[in-house]
Design an enzyme around this catalytic site. Structure first.
Site, PDB file in Angstrom:
ATOM      1  N   ASP A  93       0.841  -1.100  -0.073  1.00 25.39           N
ATOM      2  CA  ASP A  93      -0.067  -0.036  -0.051  1.00 25.39           C
ATOM      3  C   ASP A  93       0.877   1.507   0.126  1.00 25.39           C
ATOM      4  OD1 ASP A  93       0.869  -0.768   2.553  1.00 25.39           O
ATOM      5  OD2 ASP A  93      -0.764   0.449   3.360  1.00 25.39           O
ATOM      6  N   GLU A 153      -0.045  -1.046   5.619  1.00 24.34           N
ATOM      7  CA  GLU A 153       0.998  -0.631   6.546  1.00 24.34           C
ATOM      8  C   GLU A 153       0.999   1.052   6.735  1.00 24.34           C
ATOM      9  OE1 GLU A 153       5.037   1.020   7.409  1.00 24.34           O
ATOM     10  OE2 GLU A 153       3.785   1.655   5.609  1.00 24.34           O
TER      11      GLU A 153
END
Length: 379
Positions: A93, A153
């Site tokens: 991400d 994350e």
């Protein structure tokens, strides 16, 4: 930053027949071009599915790997019976796309000469591309390798895909050493500092500001907190041969209700970044000692991680990189690996100071050099 979408699935799954075919990733192309292809698949936290599908499909095409999908995290493992197993890990991400007109940190990516611009260029699509290239081009590494590609994350820790893998697929994560491919400018950065946050609240008595003597000013009462923090001299702590710089700062302050009212409450938010020789409990005791007499509430904490350089695999890896290791001052997911007994370091292409910026970029040669170091070590 947080994301309120709690719909991320946690069960291992396969692509449903009606699901659109994911983009095809050519893992054997130039690793810088592969980075651009990965960046072009938008994957802001909570929207990693398309990229995870593409990564999963590419890895399943490699017969030497065993692949497991958990939500939008993908784990691929060699099983060659080597004496050591190492982890290469990275998150899929990114932070949200920039809104500033003319920003270069966008999707799709763009090239300016040999420099690649766009969201995720440094944090951390270059590292992900290196992982995928290793998976495809080093089918018989000298160490068994576990490749981890995980979601969420960049948001609240409770949503972390790596944390979910630790809880639900712990058996897949057993290893002797780990490398997190966060940007480090191609230098090994060992472990990471821990972080802990507090709210310090002062109370007063509200009154009209024209008759201030009738009240007690809570913002003024916070002045000793700020004085102690301003006078605080942070330590530099040697941990296993690396010097970790600590810091303790007020990061936010708020109080008051109107321009003509003496405030009756004030909150100072404090962040302490502590060396990995301390536990969060020891860090908390240190802050409370400094701010004795004030109302402190701990709001968040994450343990740090020791350098990871004492692992047998670490010395050969540092030699393959050819640079002196440095400490990691910020917190990273090496701490999650450390918590389950896996010594780990950070190592990846790109300047970490460019992460999340509107000018996010990485040099193609930096990605290629990272791949070359890992290939020398593993092949």
């Amino acid at each position: 930053m947080t994301n309120d979408d709690d719909t991320t699935p946690s069960a291992s799954r396969t692509i449903a027949p009606e699901t659109a075919v994911p983009p095809v990733l050519d893992l054997t192309q130039d690793v810088a071009a592969l980075t651009a292809a990965i960046m072009d698949i938008e994957s802001v936290s909570g929207n990693e599915t398309v990229l995870a599908d593409a990564v999963e499909a590419a890895l399943r095409s490699l017969p030497h790997l065993e692949v497991t999908r958990n939500g939008d995290s993908v784990v691929a493992r060699t099983s060659l019976g080597r004496a050591e197993r190492v982890i290469l890990a990275g998150h899929l991400d990114t932070v949200p796309l920039p809104t500033t007109p003319g920003s270069r940190g966008t999707v799709p990516s763009s090239w300016e000469g040999d420099v690649l611009y766009g969201r995720g260029a440094t944090d951390m699509k270059g590292g992900v591309a290196v992982q995928l290239a290793i998976a495809a081009t080093v089918p018989e590494p000298v160490k068994d390798v576990t490749f981890i590609f995980y979601d969420h994350e960049e948001v609240a820790a409770a949503k972390s895909g790596l944390g979910r893998l630790v809880r639900e697929n712990r058996d897949l994560l057993d290893a002797d050493f780990g490398i997190l491919l966060e940007p480090t400018n191609g230098t090994v950065e060992g472990g990471c500092n821990g972080t802990i946050r507090f709210e310090a609240t002062t109370r007063g008595l509200a009154a009209h500001s024209a008759r201030a003597w009738m009240g007690e000013n809570a913002i003024h009462a916070a002045a000793p907190i700020l004085s102690r923090l301003a006078a605080y001299e942070p330590a530099t702590v040697d941990v296993d041969g690396l010097d970790y710089r600590e810091s303790m700062n007020a990061v936010k302050i708020h109080g008051g209700t109107a321009g003509n009212v003496i405030p009756d409450a004030c909150v100072v938010e404090i962040n302490y970044r502590f060396a990995p020789d301390k536990t969060p409990e020891q860090a908390e005791a240190h802050v409370r000692e400094l701010l004795t007499g004030f109302d402190l509430v701990r709001t968040d904490s994450s343990a740090g991680a020791r350098p990871g350089l004492t692992a047998p695999a670490a010395a050969s890896f540092v030699a393959a990189v050819g640079r002196e290791p440095l400490p990691k001052y910020g917190w990273t997911d090496v701490a999650r690996l450390g918590e389950i007994g896996i010594p780990a370091v950070n190592f990846g292409p790109g300047d970490p100071l460019l992460a999340h910026s509107d000018n996010e970029h990485v040099a193609a040669d930096a990605i290629r050099a990272c791949l070359a170091s890992l290939t020398r070590w593993l092949a």
